[in-house]
Motif scaffolding. Structure first.
Motif, PDB file in Angstrom:
ATOM      1  N   PHE A 137       0.837  -1.189   0.000  1.00  0.00           N
ATOM      2  CA  PHE A 137       0.000   0.000   0.000  1.00  0.00           C
ATOM      3  C   PHE A 137       0.884   1.256   0.000  1.00  0.00           C
ATOM      4  N   ARG A 138       0.431   2.244  -0.779  1.00  0.00           N
ATOM      5  CA  ARG A 138       1.236   3.484  -0.872  1.00  0.00           C
ATOM      6  C   ARG A 138       1.263   4.233   0.452  1.00  0.00           C
ATOM      7  N   ILE A 139       0.173   4.156   1.212  1.00  0.00           N
ATOM      8  CA  ILE A 139       0.142   4.858   2.490  1.00  0.00           C
ATOM      9  C   ILE A 139       1.153   4.264   3.453  1.00  0.00           C
ATOM     10  N   ILE A 187      -3.357  12.503   1.745  1.00  0.00           N
ATOM     11  CA  ILE A 187      -3.102  11.279   2.521  1.00  0.00           C
ATOM     12  C   ILE A 187      -4.398  10.561   2.831  1.00  0.00           C
ATOM     13  N   GLU A 188      -5.428  11.328   3.207  1.00  0.00           N
ATOM     14  CA  GLU A 188      -6.717  10.726   3.505  1.00  0.00           C
ATOM     15  C   GLU A 188      -7.307  10.037   2.284  1.00  0.00           C
ATOM     16  N   GLU A 189      -7.214  10.710   1.123  1.00  0.00           N
ATOM     17  CA  GLU A 189      -7.760  10.126  -0.106  1.00  0.00           C
ATOM     18  C   GLU A 189      -7.021   8.845  -0.466  1.00  0.00           C
ATOM     19  N   SER A 190      -5.680   8.887  -0.352  1.00  0.00           N
ATOM     20  CA  SER A 190      -4.893   7.707  -0.665  1.00  0.00           C
ATOM     21  C   SER A 190      -5.202   6.572   0.315  1.00  0.00           C
ATOM     22  N   ALA A 231      -7.983   6.116   1.993  1.00  0.00           N
ATOM     23  CA  ALA A 231      -9.318   5.578   1.718  1.00  0.00           C
ATOM     24  C   ALA A 231      -9.280   4.618   0.537  1.00  0.00           C
ATOM     25  N   ARG A 232      -8.496   4.977  -0.472  1.00  0.00           N
ATOM     26  CA  ARG A 232      -8.384   4.109  -1.635  1.00  0.00           C
ATOM     27  C   ARG A 232      -7.727   2.781  -1.256  1.00  0.00           C
ATOM     28  N   GLU A 233      -6.686   2.874  -0.425  1.00  0.00           N
ATOM     29  CA  GLU A 233      -6.012   1.660   0.012  1.00  0.00           C
ATOM     30  C   GLU A 233      -6.930   0.800   0.860  1.00  0.00           C
ATOM     31  N   VAL A 234      -7.739   1.412   1.719  1.00  0.00           N
ATOM     32  CA  VAL A 234      -8.686   0.668   2.543  1.00  0.00           C
ATOM     33  C   VAL A 234      -9.705  -0.054   1.665  1.00  0.00           C
ATOM     34  N   ALA A 235     -10.201   0.630   0.618  1.00  0.00           N
ATOM     35  CA  ALA A 235     -11.157   0.006  -0.290  1.00  0.00           C
ATOM     36  C   ALA A 235     -10.541  -1.201  -0.990  1.00  0.00           C
ATOM     37  N   GLU A 236      -9.290  -1.027  -1.410  1.00  0.00           N
ATOM     38  CA  GLU A 236      -8.608  -2.147  -2.071  1.00  0.00           C
ATOM     39  C   GLU A 236      -8.422  -3.325  -1.105  1.00  0.00           C
ATOM     40  N   ALA A 237      -8.085  -3.012   0.153  1.00  0.00           N
ATOM     41  CA  ALA A 237      -7.895  -4.070   1.137  1.00  0.00           C
ATOM     42  C   ALA A 237      -9.204  -4.803   1.422  1.00  0.00           C
ATOM     43  N   ARG A 238     -10.310  -4.019   1.494  1.00  0.00           N
ATOM     44  CA  ARG A 238     -11.606  -4.655   1.724  1.00  0.00           C
ATOM     45  C   ARG A 238     -12.005  -5.547   0.543  1.00  0.00           C
ATOM     46  N   ALA A 239     -11.746  -5.089  -0.675  1.00  0.00           N
ATOM     47  CA  ALA A 239     -12.055  -5.902  -1.854  1.00  0.00           C
ATOM     48  C   ALA A 239     -11.244  -7.190  -1.847  1.00  0.00           C
TER      49      ALA A 239
END
Length: 260
Positions: free
Chosen positions: A7-9, A62-65, A67-75
């Motif tokens: 993850f980028r974050i 950072i928040e946007e990135s 959130a995107r990483e969280v969505a990918e992890a959930r998927a």
């Protein structure tokens, strides 16, 4: 299994982390690791918001990135769950097949131990041979007695001596008794045939059980090859004595019609 995407974050906030350890010869995150990463991302986001001061734009990125990483992890987590469900269904099917195979092996073993071994089949063959032999012997005895009775009766009508008539009468009576004795073969024959029928019923029962294991008679019929009569000449016309309801036999009326 492929190496999990970084993850980028994690690279921006946590920095470089060591690669996951090998688990069972393959590399891949499990559920606990994913949840730990999600918690770490949320903690870092909260820390950045408290200490960011005027860096609103950076925090928003950072928040946007994150959130995107969280969505990918959930998927990814949902994908793992779907795969686990499919594996569980496959295991249930494999367990059913394994159980059916074991039950079939048990039925075959029972048949082999109690019906198909050489000793049991020899008994069946011996009983059937004895039935044939006993029937032939009784038939011969009856025919001989009937012939003797016929000859004695013919002679009886031609003699006038009382002594000769008595001798012929006694001979006829002896031959009649001989016929009665020969007819006792049916009792022994019935006992022998009952033994054979018991063995056949035992085999039939276990075959029916095996058919039920694999879906029943209707499921088996779909795999039955067509029956082709390969007999030639007179053998193709010989079907044995006609039983009630049998087809393919000529009746006595059909035979009589050939001579009319």
């Amino acid at each position: 299994m492929a190496v999990r995407k970084r993850f980028r974050i994690e690279e921006a906030i946590i920095g470089h982390m060591p690669e996951p350890d090998f688990v069972g010869g393959e590399i891949g995150p499990n559920h606990k690791e994913i949840m730990d990463e999600l918690r770490a991302i949320r903690s870092q986001m909260a820390h950045a918001m408290r200490n960011g001061g005027g860096g609103g734009t950076a925090n928003a990125a950072i928040e946007e990135s994150a959130a995107r990483e969280v969505a990918e992890a959930r998927a990814l987590l949902e994908t793992y769950r779907a795969q686990i469900e499919q594996c569980e269904k496959l295991k249930v099917e494999l367990d059913l097949i394994h159980d059916a195979i074991n039950r079939t092996k048990g039925e075959i073993a029972t048949l082999h131990a109690k019906s198909f071994n050489g000793e049991e089949m020899a008994k069946v063959n011996g009983e059937l041979g004895a039935v044939v032999g006993g029937t032939e012997q009784a038939t011969q005895q009856i025919l001989e007695a009937a012939e003797a009775i016929d000859q004695a009766a013919s002679a009886l009508s031609k003699v006038d001596s009382a002594d000769q008539q008595k001798i012929l009468s006694e001979e006829i009576q002896e031959r009649v008794v001989s016929i009665f004795e020969a007819c006792n073969f049916q009792d022994l024959t019935g006992q022998r045939i009952n033994k054979v029928m018991t063995t056949m019923k035992f085999i039939e029962h276990h075959i029916v059980v095996m058919m039920d294991i694999w879906g029943g008679v209707d499921a088996i019929k779909a795999h039955v090859p067509p029956i082709v009569d390969t007999r030639e000449g007179d053998a193709r016309l010989l079907n044995g004595p006609k039983a009630e309801g049998d087809v393919g036999h000529a009746s006595q009326d059909d035979i009589d019609a050939l001579f009319n």
